[in-house]
Design a protein around this motif. Sequence first.
Motif, PDB file in Angstrom:
ATOM      1  N   THR A  66       0.831  -1.207   0.000  1.00 23.65           N
ATOM      2  CA  THR A  66       0.000   0.000   0.000  1.00 23.65           C
ATOM      3  C   THR A  66       0.863   1.254   0.000  1.00 23.65           C
ATOM      4  O   THR A  66       0.633   2.186  -0.763  1.00 23.65           O
ATOM      5  CB  THR A  66      -0.904   0.042   1.244  1.00 23.65           C
ATOM      6  N   HIS A  67       1.884   1.276   0.864  1.00 25.03           N
ATOM      7  CA  HIS A  67       2.675   2.485   1.023  1.00 25.03           C
ATOM      8  C   HIS A  67       3.443   2.806  -0.257  1.00 25.03           C
ATOM      9  O   HIS A  67       3.428   3.930  -0.758  1.00 25.03           O
ATOM     10  CB  HIS A  67       3.661   2.298   2.199  1.00 25.03           C
TER      11      HIS A  67
ATOM     12  N   GLU B 130       0.672   2.310  -3.621  1.00 26.22           N
ATOM     13  CA  GLU B 130      -0.429   3.264  -3.754  1.00 26.22           C
ATOM     14  C   GLU B 130       0.027   4.686  -3.429  1.00 26.22           C
ATOM     15  O   GLU B 130      -0.100   5.594  -4.240  1.00 26.22           O
ATOM     16  CB  GLU B 130      -1.589   2.878  -2.822  1.00 26.22           C
ATOM     17  N   HIS B 131       0.572   4.909  -2.233  1.00 28.19           N
ATOM     18  CA  HIS B 131       0.928   6.271  -1.855  1.00 28.19           C
ATOM     19  C   HIS B 131       2.067   6.812  -2.693  1.00 28.19           C
ATOM     20  O   HIS B 131       1.952   7.855  -3.341  1.00 28.19           O
ATOM     21  CB  HIS B 131       1.311   6.329  -0.375  1.00 28.19           C
TER      22      HIS B 131
ATOM     23  N   HIS C 214       0.113   6.671   7.531  1.00 29.18           N
ATOM     24  CA  HIS C 214       0.033   5.582   6.549  1.00 29.18           C
ATOM     25  C   HIS C 214       1.298   4.728   6.560  1.00 29.18           C
ATOM     26  O   HIS C 214       1.300   3.627   6.047  1.00 29.18           O
ATOM     27  CB  HIS C 214      -0.250   6.112   5.130  1.00 29.18           C
TER      28      HIS C 214
ATOM     29  N   TYR D 116       0.312   2.468  10.112  1.00 31.35           N
ATOM     30  CA  TYR D 116      -0.989   2.144  10.696  1.00 31.35           C
ATOM     31  C   TYR D 116      -1.409   0.700  10.500  1.00 31.35           C
ATOM     32  O   TYR D 116      -1.944   0.069  11.406  1.00 31.35           O
ATOM     33  CB  TYR D 116      -2.086   3.090  10.179  1.00 31.35           C
ATOM     34  N   GLN D 117      -1.169   0.144   9.294  1.00 28.22           N
ATOM     35  CA  GLN D 117      -1.615  -1.228   9.042  1.00 28.22           C
ATOM     36  C   GLN D 117      -0.904  -2.240   9.930  1.00 28.22           C
ATOM     37  O   GLN D 117      -1.454  -3.279  10.256  1.00 28.22           O
ATOM     38  CB  GLN D 117      -1.390  -1.605   7.579  1.00 28.22           C
TER      39      GLN D 117
ATOM     40  N   GLU E 260      -5.248  10.335   8.703  1.00 30.79           N
ATOM     41  CA  GLU E 260      -5.297   8.980   8.149  1.00 30.79           C
ATOM     42  C   GLU E 260      -5.881   7.974   9.146  1.00 30.79           C
ATOM     43  O   GLU E 260      -6.547   7.034   8.758  1.00 30.79           O
ATOM     44  CB  GLU E 260      -3.904   8.552   7.679  1.00 30.79           C
TER      45      GLU E 260
ATOM     46  N   TYR F 273      -7.982   4.851   7.670  1.00 34.28           N
ATOM     47  CA  TYR F 273      -7.001   4.030   6.985  1.00 34.28           C
ATOM     48  C   TYR F 273      -7.301   2.534   6.995  1.00 34.28           C
ATOM     49  O   TYR F 273      -7.180   1.874   5.970  1.00 34.28           O
ATOM     50  CB  TYR F 273      -5.594   4.279   7.548  1.00 34.28           C
ATOM     51  N   LEU F 274      -7.690   1.992   8.151  1.00 40.05           N
ATOM     52  CA  LEU F 274      -7.869   0.539   8.247  1.00 40.05           C
ATOM     53  C   LEU F 274      -8.969   0.049   7.317  1.00 40.05           C
ATOM     54  O   LEU F 274      -8.986  -1.111   6.945  1.00 40.05           O
ATOM     55  CB  LEU F 274      -8.187   0.149   9.688  1.00 40.05           C
TER      56      LEU F 274
ATOM     57  N   LYS G 279      -7.885   2.586   3.384  1.00 34.26           N
ATOM     58  CA  LYS G 279      -6.467   2.737   3.041  1.00 34.26           C
ATOM     59  C   LYS G 279      -6.243   4.118   2.447  1.00 34.26           C
ATOM     60  O   LYS G 279      -6.662   5.125   2.985  1.00 34.26           O
ATOM     61  CB  LYS G 279      -6.021   1.618   2.110  1.00 34.26           C
ATOM     62  N   ASN G 280      -5.605   4.188   1.280  1.00 31.73           N
ATOM     63  CA  ASN G 280      -5.245   5.513   0.773  1.00 31.73           C
ATOM     64  C   ASN G 280      -6.405   6.176   0.018  1.00 31.73           C
ATOM     65  O   ASN G 280      -6.269   7.294  -0.451  1.00 31.73           O
ATOM     66  CB  ASN G 280      -4.046   5.403  -0.160  1.00 31.73           C
TER      67      ASN G 280
END
Lengths: 264, 234
Positions: free
Chosen positions: A74-75, A78-79, A216, A219-220, B198, B202-203, B206-207
């Motif tokens: 994701t990081h 996506e970001h 971000h 967090y996951q 975020e 976020y969870l 996400k983005n």
Amino acid sequence: MGSFSLHASCLAKHNLPWSNGCSQNLNSLRIPALRGPGFLSRKASKILAFYGLKSPPYALDALEPYMSKRLLETHWGEHHHGYVEGLNKQLEKNDILYSYTLDELVKVTYNNGNPLPEFNNAAQVWNHDFFWESMQPGGGGMPELGLLQQIEKDFGSFTNFKEKFIEASLSLFGSGWVWLVLKRQEKRLEVVKTSNAVNPIAWDDIPLMSLDTWEHAYYQDYKHDRGKYVNAFMNHLVSWHVVTARIIRAEAFVNLGEPKIPVA
Amino acid sequence: MALRTIVSRKTLAALGSGLRAEARLAASRGLVTFSLPDLPYDYGALEPAISAEIMQLHHQKHHQTYVTNYNKALEQLEDAMAKGDALAVVKLQSAIKFNGGGHINHSIFWKNLSPIREGGGEPPKGSLGWAIDTDLGSMEALVQRMNAEGAALQGSGWVWLGLDKDFKKLVVETTANQDPLVTKGANLVPLIGIDVWEHAYYLQYKNVKPDYLKNIWKVINWKYASEVYEKECH
């Protein structure tokens, strides 16, 4: 930082700074055709990309369990990817800015604290390239030799530096980055906090290592627990090898003291 | 603006024996501390717009941390003021703004949301509804504008529907980090605030912040916003 690919047919469409704004000059320059006939014709294809998404120097699952594959997908996917795409879209519209390297672009768009709209994307592309390279599988531990000496000189001890870095990460309000920088004027190492996309190269200091403290970034894996994330980074992810290489390069620009030449 | 905080007074009896004289003095003067307000609904009540996991973390971890750190900063401020330490007082301001703002903003936010079966998402009737049409064009225009500003906000912050109580006009504003709406104007009263940090989405999203913004309107509590509006604009 980032790959720079310029579709040459844009030369015909855009006014370059050195061409006096007159595309007529270019057409008379007899630039050799790099592709088939009609290469410089105005119907040529549009610009595809200025910057590419640079991969981290390790597989996306290589930093497990401290930074999961899912988080990196994701990081990075996506970001970081989003910043690259956003930057490319902005550069499509701006003739002057696309002639810069990424470093120059960050400094120019920072505009001495009054950032232009392209700054956020440009700086975040730079920041994320730098961040991935600041980590490695099996990282953490301690720096050695000259780098360790410099840290001890400027922070008292490695433990002091580590505490300062962690404290900075925890006290950064909002989104931002924490950096170990070499201050060019003061000729010393310092821990620096910046907000959002701001980057120490904007005021000409030399970053050696960074930690992304945007939510971000952790967090996951760590949810709200930024402290756990910072500790995982310091103990298991930061690449002192890369920091050493960076400070060696920096010493070409900043004189950190006289070499100890033994007297015969 | 109704800020429902549950405050308690620290008594001398509650303090440990190792306190300095100044702190004891401050406590005897009655240092007001803040505590985490309860949510008026279950953590899962806002599904599927906002997941139970997010609501729980957001409330029990993030908001609680702001409360804890706000109380700590206020205690340190009390100390510094008693000692006449001007520098310490000034240095504490950013922690107070950040943590105090975080507490204020989130306290409003929980009231800005309500489950669909309790009226969440139902557009406002009465004076606020008319004001939205008059000042901002239409409800659709308002939603579109707030979503655009929320999506464009870089870093952490909030997007607000506020009331300029001097001009009696509605405004849309954004603030950075945990800055309360008053930092954009002393006469601004917050009606609806949407957290675009975020951690707020976020969870689940996400983005993809725009999806969060699109869905949160399904649980926005317009009843509360109307109450605040009518109180200021009667």
